[in-house]
Enzyme design. Structure first.
Site: not given
Ligand code: PMV
Length: 300
Positions: A99, A140
Site C-alpha cells: 500500500a 499483495d
Molecule cells: O504478510 P503479508 O500481508 O505481506 O502477506 C504475505 C502473504 C504470503 O503468502 C505469506 C507471502 C506472499 O508473497 O504471497
C-alpha cells in the site's frame, strides 16, 4: 496533492500461493495509506516507520517506488517531497508494504500529470515487494493495485472475483509484529526438509481456495467458515501461527464467528473472522487482548 492505496486481507491461501497454489484476497478500502506530495528536495518522510528516506537511496523500497514511477512517467529529477500517513500498521499482514508503495507511485504520477493503470502499478509494486519480502507471490501488490477481490495464481493472468453475496469479516490485530520475510523463509526451509509432507499441505490449501471461490461466487457465504478453520489448521502445521493469533481466533469462535484464521504472513499480525453479527466478535477480540479491531463488508 494526496494519493492513497488500500489495505488487503488474504482470505485463503497465504504461503501456499508462493508455491503456485491459488489464493483469494480482498481489498480493505476503509484502511488506507496516504502519500502527500509537495514541492521539495527528494525526501520521503515516513512517520509510521520513523524514517526519512532519500530518494537517491536505490536500495530502499519506498525510494524505489518513487523512482520507478518517475521513470514510467518520463520525469527527470525529484523536485518533490512525499509524506506518508495512514492507518495500516506495518508488519501486520494487511499489505502495508504494497500500500505504501502504490500510494507513492500514484502520488508521483499525479505530480507528473500521469495516471497509472492498475496493471502498471501492479508491475512496479511487484519490484518493490521483492525488496520487502525476498520471494513474493505477487498477491499483495496485485490486490492493492486493482483494489478488487482477486483469485490469484502466481505467474498467471489475474482473475477478478465476483462476490455473490456480501459477507462480514472482523479483523483483529494481535499487536505482535510478524515478519513475512522470516515466515516465508521458514516455510521454504520446511519444504526443502520434507517436500512430500509440505507439498501435500500446499496442495490441500489450494483445494480449499478453489472451494472457497465457488462459495464466494455463490449465495451462501456462511459456508466459508469451516474452510477458514481448515485453512488455519494447515497454517498451524506450517508453524506460522502464534499464540497471540490463537488466542484471538479462539475468542472470535466462542463469540459466534463462523470461522477464523490468521491473515497474511503470520507469526503475529492480524487474524480474520467471518461473522453473522460483528459486534459480539469485536467485543470478544478486544476482551482477549486485540490491539485494534476493524470490520469490513466484503462485496459492498
Ligand atoms: O504478510 P503479508 O500481508 O505481506 O502477506 C504475505 C502473504 C504470503 O503468502 C505469506 C507471502 C506472499 O508473497 O504471497
Amino acid at each position: 496533492m494526496k494519493a492513497s492505496a488500500c489495505g488487503k486481507i488474504i482470505l485463503f491461501g497465504e504461503h501456499s500461493v508462493v508455491y503456485g497454489q491459488p489464493a483469494i484476497a480482498v481489498p480493505v478500502s476503509g484502511l488506507r495509506i496516504y502519500a502527500n506530495i509537495s514541492k521539495g528536495k527528494g525526501k520521503i518522510y515516513d512517520p509510521p516507520m520513523g524514517e526519512v528516506i532519500d530518494m537517491a537511496d536505490r536500495k530502499n523500497p519506498l525510494a524505489m517506488a518513487a523512482w520507478l514511477a518517475m521513470e514510467k512517467a518520463g520525469k527527470a529529477g525529484a523536485d518533490f517531497d512525499i509524506r506518508i500517513s495512514g492507518d495500516i500498521p506495518p508488519y501486520s499482514g494487511l499489505g502495508s508494504g504494497a500500500a505504501v508503495c502504490v500510494a507513492i507511485m500514484r502520488a508521483v504520477g499525479m505530480w507528473a500529470g500521469r495516471e497509472f493503470s492498475p496493471e502498471e502499478l501492479a508491475g512496479m509494486s511487484y519490484e518493490t515487494e521483492k525488496v520487502f519480502h525476498g520471494n513474493p507471490s505477487g498477491i499483495d501488490n496485485t490486490v492493492v493495485s486493482y483494489e478488487e477481490p482477486v483469485y490469484f495464481v502466481r505467474g498467471k493472468p489475474i482473475e477478478m472475483l465476483r462476490i455473490g453475496k456480501p459477507f462480514t469479516i472482523v479483523i483483529g490485530d494481535t499487536g505482535v509484529k510478524g515478519s513475512t520475510k522470516e515466515m516465508v523463509a521458514h516455510v521454504g526451509k520446511l519444504l526443502k526438509e520434507s517436500p512430500d509432507k509440505y507439498n501435500a499441505i500446499m496442495g490441500h490449501m489450494g483445494e480449499i481456495a478453489n472451494s472457497a471461490r465457488e462459495i464466494i461466487e455463490g449465495d451462501s457465504p456462511a459456508k466459508l467458515g469451516p474452510l477458514m478453520d481448515e485453512n488455519q489448521e494447515l497454517l498451524r502445521e506450517l508453524g506460522v501461527s502464534h499464540k497471540s493469533l490463537e488466542r484471538l481466533i479462539a475468542a472470535a469462535k466462542q463469540a459466534g464467528a463462523l470461522g477464523a484464521k490468521l491473515a497474511g504472513g503470520g507469526g503475529g499480525g492480524n487474524m480474520i473472522a467471518l461473522a453473522n453479527d460483528a459486534m459480539p466478535v469485536e467485543a470478544a477480540l478486544l476482551n482477549a487482548g486485540a490491539k485494534r479491531v476493524f470490520t469490513t463488508m466484503v462485496g459492498k
